[in-house]
Motif scaffolding. Sequence first.
Motif, short mmCIF file in Angstrom:
data_model
loop_
_atom_site.label_atom_id
_atom_site.label_comp_id
_atom_site.label_asym_id
_atom_site.label_seq_id
_atom_site.Cartn_x
_atom_site.Cartn_y
_atom_site.Cartn_z
N UNK A 147 0.29 -13.29 9.20
CA UNK A 147 0.48 -14.26 10.27
C UNK A 147 -0.78 -14.29 11.13
N UNK A 148 -1.01 -15.36 11.88
CA UNK A 148 -2.24 -15.41 12.68
C UNK A 148 -2.37 -14.21 13.62
N UNK A 149 -3.48 -13.47 13.46
CA UNK A 149 -3.82 -12.33 14.32
C UNK A 149 -2.74 -11.26 14.34
N UNK A 150 -2.05 -11.08 13.23
CA UNK A 150 -0.95 -10.12 13.20
C UNK A 150 -1.39 -8.78 12.61
N UNK A 151 -0.61 -7.75 12.93
CA UNK A 151 -0.89 -6.39 12.47
C UNK A 151 -0.69 -6.26 10.96
N UNK A 152 0.32 -6.92 10.44
CA UNK A 152 0.61 -6.84 9.01
C UNK A 152 -0.33 -7.76 8.24
N UNK A 153 -1.18 -7.16 7.40
CA UNK A 153 -2.09 -7.93 6.55
C UNK A 153 -2.14 -7.27 5.18
N UNK A 154 -2.16 -8.06 4.14
CA UNK A 154 -2.43 -7.53 2.81
C UNK A 154 -3.30 -8.53 2.06
N UNK A 155 -3.95 -8.05 1.03
CA UNK A 155 -4.54 -8.91 0.01
C UNK A 155 -4.53 -8.14 -1.30
N UNK A 156 -4.57 -8.83 -2.43
CA UNK A 156 -4.58 -8.13 -3.71
C UNK A 156 -5.72 -7.12 -3.76
N UNK A 157 -5.44 -5.93 -4.25
CA UNK A 157 -6.42 -4.84 -4.25
C UNK A 157 -7.28 -4.94 -5.51
N UNK A 158 -8.42 -5.61 -5.34
CA UNK A 158 -9.36 -5.79 -6.45
C UNK A 158 -10.74 -6.05 -5.87
N UNK A 159 -11.76 -5.96 -6.70
CA UNK A 159 -13.13 -6.14 -6.22
C UNK A 159 -13.39 -7.58 -5.83
N UNK A 160 -12.96 -8.51 -6.65
CA UNK A 160 -13.08 -9.93 -6.33
C UNK A 160 -12.15 -10.72 -7.26
N UNK A 161 -12.19 -12.04 -7.15
CA UNK A 161 -11.27 -12.87 -7.91
C UNK A 161 -11.42 -12.68 -9.42
N UNK A 162 -12.63 -12.36 -9.87
CA UNK A 162 -12.88 -12.23 -11.31
C UNK A 162 -12.34 -10.94 -11.90
N UNK A 163 -11.89 -10.02 -11.07
CA UNK A 163 -11.40 -8.73 -11.57
C UNK A 163 -10.22 -8.91 -12.52
N UNK A 164 -10.20 -8.09 -13.55
CA UNK A 164 -9.16 -8.19 -14.57
C UNK A 164 -7.87 -7.50 -14.16
N UNK A 165 -7.94 -6.59 -13.19
CA UNK A 165 -6.76 -5.85 -12.81
C UNK A 165 -6.64 -5.76 -11.29
N UNK A 166 -5.40 -5.54 -10.83
CA UNK A 166 -5.17 -5.21 -9.43
C UNK A 166 -4.63 -3.79 -9.36
N UNK A 167 -4.93 -3.10 -8.26
CA UNK A 167 -4.53 -1.71 -8.08
C UNK A 167 -3.26 -1.65 -7.25
N UNK A 168 -2.11 -1.58 -7.93
CA UNK A 168 -0.84 -1.51 -7.24
C UNK A 168 -0.57 -2.74 -6.39
N UNK A 169 0.46 -2.64 -5.55
CA UNK A 169 0.80 -3.69 -4.61
C UNK A 169 0.59 -3.13 -3.21
N UNK A 170 -0.17 -3.82 -2.36
CA UNK A 170 -0.51 -3.27 -1.04
C UNK A 170 0.67 -3.38 -0.08
N UNK A 171 0.69 -2.49 0.92
CA UNK A 171 1.73 -2.51 1.94
C UNK A 171 1.17 -2.80 3.33
N UNK A 172 -0.04 -2.37 3.65
CA UNK A 172 -0.71 -2.79 4.89
C UNK A 172 -2.18 -2.42 4.81
#
Length: 759
Positions: free
Chosen positions: A56-81
Amino acid sequence: MLHRRGIYTLLISLALYSCRGTLSSQEETLDPIDYVETNMGGISHLLVPTYPTIHLPNSMMRIHPQRADYASEQIAGLPLILTSHRGVSAFALSPRSSVTDSIPTVTHYSYDAEVVRPYSYEVRLLEPEVQVSYAPAAQSALYSLTFEGEGTGRYLVLSSAEGELQAFGRTIRGYQQLEDSTRVYIYAESDITPQSYGVRGEHTGLVAMTPQQAEGRTIVLSYSQPTVRLRYGVSYISVEQARRNVEREIQSYEVQLVAKAARNEWTKALGKVQVEGGTEAERRTFYTSLYRTYERMVCISEDGRYWSAFDRQVHDDAGVPFYTDDWLWDSYRAAHPLRILLDPLKEQQMLTSYLRMAEQSPEGWLPTFPEVTGDTHRMNGTHTIASFADAYAKGLTGFNLSAAYETASKTLQEKSYLPWTRIPKGPLSEYLDKHGYFPGLRIGQQETDPRVTKWEKRQSVAVSLGAAYDYWCLSQLAKFAGHDEEAAGYLRRSYDYRKLFNYATGFFHPKDDRGHFIQPFDYELSGGLGARDYYDENNAYTYRWDVQHNPADLIYLMGGKERFIGYLDETLRTPLSKSKWEFYSTLPDQTGGVGQFSMANEPSLHIPYLYNYAGAPWRTQRLVRKLIDTWFRPDLMGVPGDEDGGGLSAFVVFSMMGIYPVTPGLPIYNVGTPFFPRVTLQLSSGRTFVIEAKETSTTNKYIQSAELNGKPLDRAWLRHSELAAGGRLVLVMGSRPNKAWGANTPPPSAERIDLKPAK
C-alpha cells in the motif's frame, strides 16, 4: 477502379474510426492504477533493476519476488516482509511436496504465470505445482496456496535466518533479528489446523515431525487439504502487536477482498493526478513512475506506538505517525517536493519523524539515510535540511521550525563531511570549515586520514558543493526562524563553491590542501572508480552544474548566458573518449548517456532545466521531451539507472506534467514541456490546478504562448503559491520553438550578495 478504391478507403477509415472509438471507451474505464507496469525497469541497464513491489502507499508491509531481476529463472521462496527498500525478506515461506530428504531453509522455484500488481501477486510454482495468491494491507497480508499435484505431500516451510519461530494449533509466531537490537516480529494464522509440525535440523537439513508443535529457526507444517490460506501481521514492537495488526486489518481469508481494499487505496493515491490524452505508453510511464514514489518512506506506527532504532525504545507517536526508510541524497531533489504538492500532511509527518530521530539519537544529528535499523548514512551531505527548507518555503508549518533549525545547525557544526560516515568532524572537515572546500589528494598521494573509507574515498568536489547547498538551505531555515545574522553568515558560506571553480576551464576542479588545482586532470575520467576521489558516481561534467541553489551565479562565473549555454551543450555533445565497456567499468552509475550527461543518476536531474536560467527555455523543452521519450518507457529496460525508491521516478512525474523543482528550498517550479493535453492536480485543500497544453505531442513540444488564470504569462517558471491557490495554466504548443517566450524573466536563484570572485 478508382471508384472501387475509394469505397475500400472509406470502409477502412470507418473501421479504424470504430476501433478508435472502442479503444477510447476502454481507456475511459481504466483507473490510474490500471496503467501501472510493475516490471518497468525490471532489467537494469548496468547496475540495480527496479523491483515489482506489492504494498500500500507508504506502508510498512512490502514484498517483491525474491530474485536478481526479471530475467531470473527462479525465485527464492515467498517473501513475508521487506524491512528495507529493495531488500531481502525477513522471513521466507516455502511450499513443498516432500520433506523426506534434507531440505534447504529457503526453496528456489521455477515459476510461471506471474501477475504482479501494486495491490496483489499471483504466481504458479512449477516444482511442486502450487498456485499462489497474495494481497497486502498496511501491516499485514494474506497468502492463499493451492497444491495442484496429486498424491504428494502438502508442506509449508517457514524460516527466519537470525531468529526463532514457534507453531502450535493454527498459529505461528516469532521474530527475525535485524541489526543492533531491532527485531521484526510475525504472527500468523492458517485457516486450517496442520496435521503435524516439524523442525529442520540446523546442520543436517533433516526434518523431524511431531503431532503437537514446532520451535526453531526453520519450521515445517503439514496439511491434509490442498488449499491453505495464511493471514499474518508484522510488527517492530512485539508478537502481540503483530497479532493486533492482522486482526485489525484482515478479518477474512478471502484474498480478493484484501486485494480490493488495497486497490482502493492505490486508486485514491494515484488519482491525485489525473492525466488526459497522450499515448497509452505515456500514461503507463507516468503512472508507473508515480507508483514508484510511494514506495518510501514507510509508516511504522502501530496503534499509536512505534519502535525507534535511534534510541532502541518504543514511543507513543502522539497522533503523528512515524516514518522511516529514506535515502535523502536521492529523494530530496524531486520525491519530497512532489509529496509537498500532493500530500503535504504526510510530508510534515515525515519531517517530524526526522526531528524525532535526531532527538532520540546519541549525537542529536539529523539522519541522512534513515532505515528501520537506524541511520546508515550513505553518500554525502546532509540534504535532510533541504526538505525542511523546501517545505517551510512552500507554506508547510506543521513541524517544529525552531527544532528543525537548531538541529540542522548542530548537525552541520558537529558532523563530519566525510562520505559514508556518521562521526564527529576531524581535520579534513575542519579544513573545509576554514577554507571553504574539502581538500583532494594530489595525483599519486596516499590517503593520510584513516577515517576516509577505502571504497568511497574523499569525493572532495562533491562534498564541497553539497556542503555549499546545505548551508544555503540552512540560511533559509535561519531566515524563516528569525535568525537574520546567522542566515547572512550561512548565505555567505553557500557561495563557497566558488573556491573550486576553474575560470580557465569552466569546471569545478579539485584543489589540494595547499590551495592548488590538482594536475594533470581529465574531467571525464579522473578520480578512479565512480570518480570518487573527487566527485561521486558521476564525472566533472555532471558536477559542473551541482549548484542547484544559484544558477544565476553560475552563469556569472562562466562568463554570461551564451557561454553557459555553450557549456550545457558541451555536456550533452561531448562523446565518450573510450569504448562503452571501458567507460562504464570506471563510471558504472553514469548510464542513460547523452554525451557526458547521465539521465540515470540523481545529480543530473535538474540539468535539463538550466537553459531556462540563460534565456533559452525552448532548449529545455526540446531536451526534456527527448530524454523522457528516449530513456523512460513502460518496458523491462524502461528505467536508465538505479531507481532508488522514487528518487528517479519523481523526475518523470514532474517532467511529464510540465514542471520541475530545480531548487528545493525555493518555492518555484521551472516550466518544461507537458506530455498530456490536460493534467489535473487534486490539491489537499480541495482546490485543483489544471495544466492544459493545447495540441501537445512529441512533435509539438515547444511552448508558443501561455496564460495563467486567463492572464498572459511570459516566464518559464511558476510560484508554488500560484499552484497551491488552484487555477489553470494554459500552454499553446507548436512544432517550432518560440525562442522569445520566457527568455527575459529567468527563474529566481539564491539571494545575491557582494562577493569578489575567488581566483
